[in-house]
Design a protein around this motif. Structure first.
Motif, PDB file in Angstrom:
ATOM      1  N   PRO A  28     -20.194 -78.071   8.932  1.00  0.00           N
ATOM      2  CA  PRO A  28     -19.709 -76.838   8.298  1.00  0.00           C
ATOM      3  C   PRO A  28     -18.215 -76.872   7.969  1.00  0.00           C
ATOM      4  CG  PRO A  28     -21.135 -76.323  10.160  1.00  0.00           C
ATOM      5  CD  PRO A  28     -20.876 -77.797  10.203  1.00  0.00           C
ATOM      6  N   THR A  32     -16.594 -76.376   4.261  1.00  0.00           N
ATOM      7  CA  THR A  32     -15.629 -75.309   3.993  1.00  0.00           C
ATOM      8  C   THR A  32     -14.337 -75.866   3.400  1.00  0.00           C
ATOM      9  OG1 THR A  32     -16.526 -73.925   5.766  1.00  0.00           O
ATOM     10  CG2 THR A  32     -14.299 -73.426   5.026  1.00  0.00           C
ATOM     11  N   ALA A  35     -14.908 -76.964  -0.125  1.00  0.00           N
ATOM     12  CA  ALA A  35     -15.032 -75.804  -1.015  1.00  0.00           C
ATOM     13  C   ALA A  35     -13.666 -75.216  -1.336  1.00  0.00           C
ATOM     14  CB  ALA A  35     -15.932 -74.757  -0.365  1.00  0.00           C
ATOM     15  N   MET A  86     -27.460 -77.577  -2.171  1.00  0.00           N
ATOM     16  CA  MET A  86     -27.558 -76.166  -1.782  1.00  0.00           C
ATOM     17  C   MET A  86     -26.512 -75.815  -0.733  1.00  0.00           C
ATOM     18  SD  MET A  86     -31.696 -75.619  -1.771  1.00  0.00           S
ATOM     19  CE  MET A  86     -31.566 -73.838  -1.561  1.00  0.00           C
ATOM     20  N   ALA A  87     -26.235 -76.762   0.167  1.00  0.00           N
ATOM     21  CA  ALA A  87     -25.186 -76.526   1.176  1.00  0.00           C
ATOM     22  C   ALA A  87     -23.826 -76.380   0.504  1.00  0.00           C
ATOM     23  CB  ALA A  87     -25.166 -77.679   2.182  1.00  0.00           C
ATOM     24  N   MET A  89     -23.340 -75.418  -2.615  1.00  0.00           N
ATOM     25  CA  MET A  89     -23.397 -74.143  -3.341  1.00  0.00           C
ATOM     26  C   MET A  89     -23.046 -72.987  -2.411  1.00  0.00           C
ATOM     27  SD  MET A  89     -26.753 -72.275  -5.042  1.00  0.00           S
ATOM     28  CE  MET A  89     -27.483 -72.035  -3.397  1.00  0.00           C
ATOM     29  N   ASN A  90     -23.644 -72.988  -1.239  1.00  0.00           N
ATOM     30  CA  ASN A  90     -23.387 -71.917  -0.274  1.00  0.00           C
ATOM     31  C   ASN A  90     -21.919 -71.874   0.130  1.00  0.00           C
ATOM     32  OD1 ASN A  90     -24.488 -69.897   1.784  1.00  0.00           O
ATOM     33  ND2 ASN A  90     -23.555 -71.392   3.150  1.00  0.00           N
ATOM     34  N   ALA A  91     -21.338 -73.046   0.387  1.00  0.00           N
ATOM     35  CA  ALA A  91     -19.925 -73.112   0.800  1.00  0.00           C
ATOM     36  C   ALA A  91     -19.007 -72.619  -0.311  1.00  0.00           C
ATOM     37  CB  ALA A  91     -19.567 -74.542   1.199  1.00  0.00           C
ATOM     38  N   GLU A  93     -19.782 -70.541  -2.817  1.00  0.00           N
ATOM     39  CA  GLU A  93     -19.959 -69.095  -3.017  1.00  0.00           C
ATOM     40  C   GLU A  93     -19.229 -68.297  -1.954  1.00  0.00           C
ATOM     41  OE1 GLU A  93     -24.224 -68.850  -5.406  1.00  0.00           O
ATOM     42  OE2 GLU A  93     -24.226 -68.693  -3.230  1.00  0.00           O
ATOM     43  N   LYS A  94     -19.158 -68.820  -0.743  1.00  0.00           N
ATOM     44  CA  LYS A  94     -18.469 -68.115   0.344  1.00  0.00           C
ATOM     45  C   LYS A  94     -16.966 -67.996   0.107  1.00  0.00           C
ATOM     46  CE  LYS A  94     -21.586 -68.659   4.290  1.00  0.00           C
ATOM     47  NZ  LYS A  94     -21.776 -69.246   5.634  1.00  0.00           N
ATOM     48  N   ARG A 100     -23.642 -73.053 -10.014  1.00  0.00           N
ATOM     49  CA  ARG A 100     -25.057 -73.204 -10.338  1.00  0.00           C
ATOM     50  C   ARG A 100     -25.502 -74.600  -9.912  1.00  0.00           C
ATOM     51  NH1 ARG A 100     -24.157 -68.651 -11.010  1.00  0.00           N
ATOM     52  NH2 ARG A 100     -24.744 -67.238 -12.726  1.00  0.00           N
TER      53      ARG A 100
END
Length: 237
Positions: A28, A32, A35, A86-87, A89-91, A93-94, A100
């Motif tokens: 994680p 982070t 990102a 997807m991981a 993408m999630n990071a 977006e946070k 996309r």
């Protein structure tokens, strides 16, 4: 900092996302930090695409050595890249970055199918695009995917993130006398069989005149420096 390259493809290995200490497939903290760094590049006005490998979860070539059919193993590796995408993408977006995910293997409940014009439109609208599932075909690496997608979208450059600070004539972790290349041409990289990318990827970039910058992703700010055109890592041209 003004960008030299306006549209880039960043190639990440799956291993780069791995939690080495605990052995987990995804760290994680790495997600982070990556990102946040990508957000800084995004805020420079650069159009960013990502291609991510799946080696932290499953690698087709490794699977074939343990008895898994090569084609089956490659498809398993493609699915691993979807998890990593997807991981990421999630990071992203946070930290407030629009993103996309586009997949070469149709899975409409998970990600968009790869459609070139839609991908370009996302970039023009200020979204990061993550390409997953490789090319959708076995026997092609995610390095080749990065070269293919960069050619298709008209990228100015491929940034190849690694654990070392460029391309060497031999493994710098094993040989103290390893010599680093500041720059190298595509043909020399292919002839010397430099393992940083496969020959198909180098050939695609050579045919379409897409420079490749190989750099150490573990040093904060290196992605920005590469995008700005600073001398960093090794330039393949």
């Amino acid at each position: 900092m003004n960008p030299k390259y306006k549209r880039i493809v960043l190639k990440l290995s799956g291993e780069a996302l791995k939690d080495v200490k605990n052995g987990d497939a995804l760290d994680p903290a790495i997600l982070t930090n990556l990102a946040l760094e990508l957000k800084e590049v995004y805020e420079m006005g650069v159009q960013v695409c990502l291609v991510v490998g799946g080696g932290n979860i499953f690698r087709g070539l490794t699977g074939s050595k343990s008895g898994v059919d090569r084609t089956t193993g490659d498809y398993m590796g493609m699915l691993a890249t979807v998890i990593n995408g997807m991981a990421l993408m999630n990071a992203l977006e946070k930290v407030g970055v629009p993103v996309r995910v586009q997949t070469a293997i149709p899975m409409e409940k998970v990600a968009e199918p790869f459609i070139l014009r839609r991908a370009v439109r996302h970039l023009e609208k200020g979204r990061i695009v993550i390409f997953v599932a490789g090319t959708g075909n076995p026997y092609f690496s995610t390095d080749t995917t990065a070269a293919l997608r960069a050619s298709e979208i008209g990228a100015d450059c491929i940034l190849k993130a690694t654990k070392v600070d460029g391309i060497y004539d031999k493994d710098p972790n094993k040989f103290e006398d390893a010599v680093k290349y500041e720059s190298i041409d595509y043909l020399e990289a292919i002839e010397k069989r430099l393992a940083v990318m496969d020959s198909t990827a180098f050939s695609l970039c050579m045919d379409n005149k897409i420079p490749i910058i190989v750099f150490n992703m573990n040093e904060r700010g290196n992605i920005q420096k590469a995008v700005a055109g600073e001398q960093i890592g090794t330039l393949v041209k």
